[in-house]
Write an enzyme that holds these catalytic residues in place. Structure first.
Site, PDB file in Angstrom:
ATOM      1  N   HIS A 239       0.811  -1.219   0.000  1.00  0.00           N
ATOM      2  CA  HIS A 239       0.000   0.000   0.000  1.00  0.00           C
ATOM      3  C   HIS A 239       0.845   1.272   0.000  1.00  0.00           C
ATOM      4  O   HIS A 239       0.483   2.258  -0.604  1.00  0.00           O
ATOM      5  CB  HIS A 239      -1.001  -0.003   1.169  1.00  0.00           C
ATOM      6  N   LYS A 243       5.905   5.489  -1.201  1.00  0.00           N
ATOM      7  CA  LYS A 243       6.694   6.371  -0.321  1.00  0.00           C
ATOM      8  C   LYS A 243       8.181   6.340  -0.666  1.00  0.00           C
ATOM      9  O   LYS A 243       8.957   7.131  -0.139  1.00  0.00           O
ATOM     10  CB  LYS A 243       6.473   5.969   1.140  1.00  0.00           C
ATOM     11  N   HIS A 268       2.038   9.922  -2.496  1.00  0.00           N
ATOM     12  CA  HIS A 268       2.524   8.535  -2.476  1.00  0.00           C
ATOM     13  C   HIS A 268       1.537   7.512  -3.046  1.00  0.00           C
ATOM     14  O   HIS A 268       1.978   6.532  -3.651  1.00  0.00           O
ATOM     15  CB  HIS A 268       3.048   8.132  -1.084  1.00  0.00           C
ATOM     16  N   HIS A 291      -5.781   3.484  -1.060  1.00  0.00           N
ATOM     17  CA  HIS A 291      -5.894   3.121   0.363  1.00  0.00           C
ATOM     18  C   HIS A 291      -6.127   4.332   1.269  1.00  0.00           C
ATOM     19  O   HIS A 291      -6.433   4.165   2.441  1.00  0.00           O
ATOM     20  CB  HIS A 291      -4.683   2.296   0.830  1.00  0.00           C
ATOM     21  N   HIS A 292      -5.975   5.558   0.734  1.00  0.00           N
ATOM     22  CA  HIS A 292      -6.298   6.750   1.536  1.00  0.00           C
ATOM     23  C   HIS A 292      -7.605   7.424   1.107  1.00  0.00           C
ATOM     24  O   HIS A 292      -7.923   8.519   1.560  1.00  0.00           O
ATOM     25  CB  HIS A 292      -5.154   7.764   1.486  1.00  0.00           C
ATOM     26  N   ASP A 324      -4.853  -1.014   7.628  1.00  0.00           N
ATOM     27  CA  ASP A 324      -3.712  -0.100   7.810  1.00  0.00           C
ATOM     28  C   ASP A 324      -3.939   0.847   8.990  1.00  0.00           C
ATOM     29  O   ASP A 324      -3.051   1.059   9.821  1.00  0.00           O
ATOM     30  CB  ASP A 324      -3.507   0.689   6.505  1.00  0.00           C
TER      31      ASP A 324
END
Ligand code: FE2
Ligand code: FE2
Length: 381
Positions: A239, A243, A268, A291-292, A324
């Site tokens: 995920h 980064k 990211h 995922h965000h 997460d």
């Protein structure tokens, strides 16, 4: 749409996700003029056929000169077939749905009839076999007995390379993952735990009609299956792979990020999607990219909202979001102390419908003990 039109429009496996549908379509073309199978006592049958026929472990199919399936061994049945499907007497393109593409099929037939190609053909195909699981296989079609200078029979030898292919892909992408972890504050155990939590949630969704995903075509959704569960258990770890492109001064900053730093941090997911663009399982890219995102549309990078297959947040990313955040809350971060299990669960539950998919939070509620067990068994200490 008539069967014929459907056949002519077929471009790929995904057009024929349902094997029954595929077989109905190709039945339109059957011109079965049945001739007896070669007998072992038949002196003119190739020794290759006799030698291969009784091998149990390699999937084999015998085709006649008109490329009609005349026989297949138990290994082929175990590898490919769904109960209730009958292959004998059907044209060869029933074997794999990628053969349903008319251009591909014509090329294959021309090659098998061409002396310059040695009447043989080989390729790699992707499809779905037992329990709808995706496979990758090498197909080698060899000419057997010749009559009037053309093959009387063909033997298709199928080699399942799914696991081999998976291990190569896994090794390649794991190197990237390890590189990204060198600069992030996340530990190796964080990503293992996120994999395990995500797989636990996915297992709970298996086969339930309200939970669907798609591979390539959002109009062609399917229920959560073993492929989905296996994939999320490996790919949730990726995920934050994006980064690797975030400066350490931001990643490791002790204290609040300012607006500019946040803007860089928020790149990211897109960077992760870029890195995973060539991953053969689209879920990898979707997890990194989304995922965000938040259920109510206030997340980033694209403010996706809800679970619409076309415009919403992919199921895999909605699952990983819970996994997460659960882990981040329970662990020490540069900006916070670890939260208790109770406080962590309360936050996840209270964010149902805002941050998280409320249906998935309901599922999470039944898995709190399993999450805690994973957290303790893969602890950072
Ligand atoms: Fe992230
Ligand atoms: Fe994370």
């Amino acid at each position: 749409m008539s069967d014929k039109v459907l056949l002519n429009n077929a471009k790929s496996f995904d057009d024929f996700d349902d094997e029954f549908e595929l077989l109905e379509v190709i039945d339109e073309e059957v011109t079965a003029e049945v001739k007896p199978l070669p007998a072992e006592s038949d002196s003119c049958i190739s020794s290759l056929w006799l030698e291969q026929k009784n091998r149990l472990e390699i999937p084999l199919v015998l085709l006649d000169s008109k490329l009609i399936i005349r026989w297949r061994n138990d290994a082929f049945r175990a590898f490919r077939e769904t109960e209730g499907l009958e292959y004998n007497g059907r044209p060869f393109h029933a074997l794999f749905s990628s053969f349903a593409d008319p251009v591909y099929r014509e090329n294959l037939i021309a090659t098998l009839k061409n002396p310059e190609s040695g009447y043989g053909w080989k390729d790699r195909v992707v499809g779905r076999g037992q329990e709808h699981r995706q496979f990758v296989a090498d197909i080698n079609i060899l000419p057997l007995e010749y009559k009037e200078k053309a093959p009387e029979w063909y033997l298709a030898v199928i080699t399942d390379v799914t696991e081999h292919q998976k291990s190569i892909i896994k090794a390649n992408f794991e190197s990237i993952l390890k590189a990204s972890l060198l600069k992030d504050e996340d530990t190796g155990n964080h990503i293992k735990r996120v994999n395990a939590y995500s797989q636990t949630i996915a297992s709970e969704l298996k086969g339930k009609y309200q939970w669907t995903y798609f591979v390539d075509n959002p109009d062609d959704t399917m229920l959560v299956d073993d492929d989905f569960i296996e994939n999320i258990g490996l790919l949730a770890a990726f995920h934050d792979v994006g980064k690797i492109g975030t400066p350490e001064s931001i990643l490791l900053k002790n204290g609040e990020l300012n607006d500019d730093e946040w803007a860089v941090m928020k790149e990211h997911p897109a960077n992760g999607a870029l890195i995973l663009d060539s991953h053969p399982v689209p879920m990898a890219k979707r997890i990194a990219r989304s995922h965000h995102e938040r259920w109510d549309g206030t997340g980033y990078p694209y403010s996706l909202e809800g679970d619409d297959p076309k415009w919403g947040i992919p199921l895999s990313a909605r699952i990983v979001a819970i996994a997460d955040v659960y882990d981040a809350l329970r662990t020490r971060r540069p900006y916070k102390e670890p939260f208790s299990e109770e406080k962590t669960c309360n936050i996840i539950i209270s964010d149902a419908g805002s941050h998280f998919d409320p249906g998935l939070v309901e599922v999470f509620k039944g898995l709190k003990e399993e999450f805690n067990r994973i957290f303790l068994s893969l602890s950072d200490d």
